[in-house]
Design a protein around this motif. Structure first.
Motif, PDB file in Angstrom:
ATOM      1  N   ILE A  56       0.844  -1.202   0.000  1.00 18.23           N
ATOM      2  CA  ILE A  56       0.000   0.000   0.000  1.00 18.23           C
ATOM      3  C   ILE A  56       0.876   1.247   0.000  1.00 18.23           C
ATOM      4  O   ILE A  56       0.661   2.178  -0.785  1.00 18.23           O
ATOM      5  CB  ILE A  56      -0.941  -0.001   1.227  1.00 18.23           C
ATOM      6  N   ALA A  57       1.899   1.237   0.843  1.00 18.50           N
ATOM      7  CA  ALA A  57       2.759   2.411   0.986  1.00 18.50           C
ATOM      8  C   ALA A  57       3.562   2.706  -0.284  1.00 18.50           C
ATOM      9  O   ALA A  57       3.755   3.875  -0.641  1.00 18.50           O
ATOM     10  CB  ALA A  57       3.703   2.219   2.172  1.00 18.50           C
ATOM     11  N   ASP A  58       4.027   1.667  -0.974  1.00 13.30           N
ATOM     12  CA  ASP A  58       4.866   1.921  -2.159  1.00 13.30           C
ATOM     13  C   ASP A  58       4.064   1.958  -3.465  1.00 13.30           C
ATOM     14  O   ASP A  58       4.629   2.121  -4.544  1.00 13.30           O
ATOM     15  CB  ASP A  58       6.012   0.910  -2.259  1.00 13.30           C
ATOM     16  N   GLY A  59       2.743   1.789  -3.377  1.00 11.62           N
ATOM     17  CA  GLY A  59       1.887   1.906  -4.550  1.00 11.62           C
ATOM     18  C   GLY A  59       1.711   0.636  -5.356  1.00 11.62           C
ATOM     19  O   GLY A  59       0.929   0.612  -6.318  1.00 11.62           O
ATOM     20  N   SER A  60       2.401  -0.444  -4.974  1.00 11.99           N
ATOM     21  CA  SER A  60       2.323  -1.667  -5.779  1.00 11.99           C
ATOM     22  C   SER A  60       0.984  -2.390  -5.614  1.00 11.99           C
ATOM     23  O   SER A  60       0.543  -3.103  -6.512  1.00 11.99           O
ATOM     24  CB  SER A  60       3.493  -2.604  -5.460  1.00 11.99           C
ATOM     25  N   PHE A  61       0.334  -2.210  -4.468  1.00 10.38           N
ATOM     26  CA  PHE A  61      -1.011  -2.777  -4.264  1.00 10.38           C
ATOM     27  C   PHE A  61      -1.974  -2.155  -5.278  1.00 10.38           C
ATOM     28  O   PHE A  61      -2.656  -2.865  -6.029  1.00 10.38           O
ATOM     29  CB  PHE A  61      -1.457  -2.490  -2.829  1.00 10.38           C
ATOM     30  N   ASP A  62      -2.039  -0.819  -5.302  1.00  7.57           N
ATOM     31  CA  ASP A  62      -2.944  -0.139  -6.230  1.00  7.57           C
ATOM     32  C   ASP A  62      -2.597  -0.457  -7.677  1.00  7.57           C
ATOM     33  O   ASP A  62      -3.494  -0.618  -8.520  1.00  7.57           O
ATOM     34  CB  ASP A  62      -2.884   1.368  -6.004  1.00  7.57           C
ATOM     35  N   LYS A  63      -1.315  -0.541  -7.982  1.00 11.98           N
ATOM     36  CA  LYS A  63      -0.885  -0.830  -9.347  1.00 11.98           C
ATOM     37  C   LYS A  63      -1.412  -2.196  -9.798  1.00 11.98           C
ATOM     38  O   LYS A  63      -1.971  -2.327 -10.893  1.00 11.98           O
ATOM     39  CB  LYS A  63       0.639  -0.794  -9.440  1.00 11.98           C
TER      40      LYS A  63
END
Length: 285
Positions: A231-238
């Motif tokens: 979540i923090a590094d954006g890979s979840f949303d990606k």
């Protein structure tokens, strides 16, 4: 002999991986060939575990299982260790949930499958009272069934997921609410007979969590920490948008009549105070 050989091969592989310091995590197998609902959660679990300090290897179960069978197997510590389980208060008590919505809350956004040529059957539906006059169905063990019934909606049920499509084709009911993530694949499989109704959407706060046996606190902590890092590094949303971005655009939620339903199965621990965990179709993230 072949079954014994496969068993011995699995045992040898597990021993080899254990000796190499690799942790095995057993994951459910979909209910039937062509069932794509586990593609994304499997990749999300792989992403989360890759961000931990432990080397994990995910293995899928030998046989398919529905939601309740997953709960039973995890609870008993038998054939699987973790599953993307649609939440309810009962399941959160029986298992240990990692309370980060696997699908960013989109499991609670529902469009309808209808028979080709029958979309006008719900064209006039605009309120909950209108919806109560529509024949719809869900799986017998699905929490959605209890959510809909708690809102005063009659629900036809079936014990097997794939049977519901045949029941819809056979006019046993008229409207099959499916999540915006699932419905396009399901319609493609049944393209000759079913279509996505273009007018209506149902919404309730609801999603799946990764759940493990209540004693398996190490795995739960690793999954939680891995998801938080993603979540923090954006890979979840990606990853989420790679899988579902186009489907969410096709859903046109902002153009539909939305009927809001209450979810009595929510627990006080549901992280509704963390907006970053829930997809907002108005912002596109």
């Amino acid at each position: 002999m072949s079954m014994m050989f496969r068993l011995l091969a699995c045992l040898m592989l597990a021993w080899h991986l254990s000796a190499a310091g690799v942790e095995i995590v057993r994951f459910p197998r979909p209910e039937f060939d062509g069932d794509r609902r586990f593609d994304y959660p499997l990749q999300l679990l792989q992403l989360a575990l890759s961000k931990t300090g432990t080397e994990y290897r995910i293995q899928t179960a030998e046989f398919p299982m529905n939601q309740e069978r997953q709960v039973l197997e995890i609870e008993a510590g038998r054939t699987i260790d973790v599953g993307p389980i649609p939440s309810s208060a009962e399941r959160e008590t029986r298992l240990l949930p990692i309370r980060i919505p696997v699908n960013k809350g989109m499991l609670g956004w529902r469009l309808g499958l209808v028979r080709k040529g029958d979309k006008d059957l719900v064209a006039g539906v605009g309120t909950l009272d209108d919806l109560k006059g529509v024949r719809l169905a869900q799986g017998h063990e699905w929490p959605d069934t209890n959510i809909l019934r708690a809102n005063g909606i009659d629900v036809i049920t079936a014990p097997k997921y794939e049977v519901l499509f045949k029941m819809l084709e056979g006019k046993r009911f008229d409207y099959f609410p499916r999540s915006v993530m699932e419905i396009w694949d399901e319609q493609a499989i049944n393209a000759e007979s079913l279509e996505v109704e273009p007018h209506l959407a149902l919404h309730y706060v609801y999603d799946s969590y990764f759940m493990v046996n209540r004693k398996n606190t190490k795995l739960a902590q690793d999954i939680r920490e891995g998801l938080e890092k993603a979540i923090a590094d954006g890979s979840f949303d990606k990853l989420f948008l790679e899988h579902f971005g186009e489907r969410l655009r096709k859903a046109r939620l902002d153009k539909r009549t939305v009927i809001e339903l209450r979810n009595p199965l929510l627990t006080p621990e549901t992280p509704t105070n963390r907006p970053e965990l829930w997809y907002d179709h108005r912002r596109g993230r």
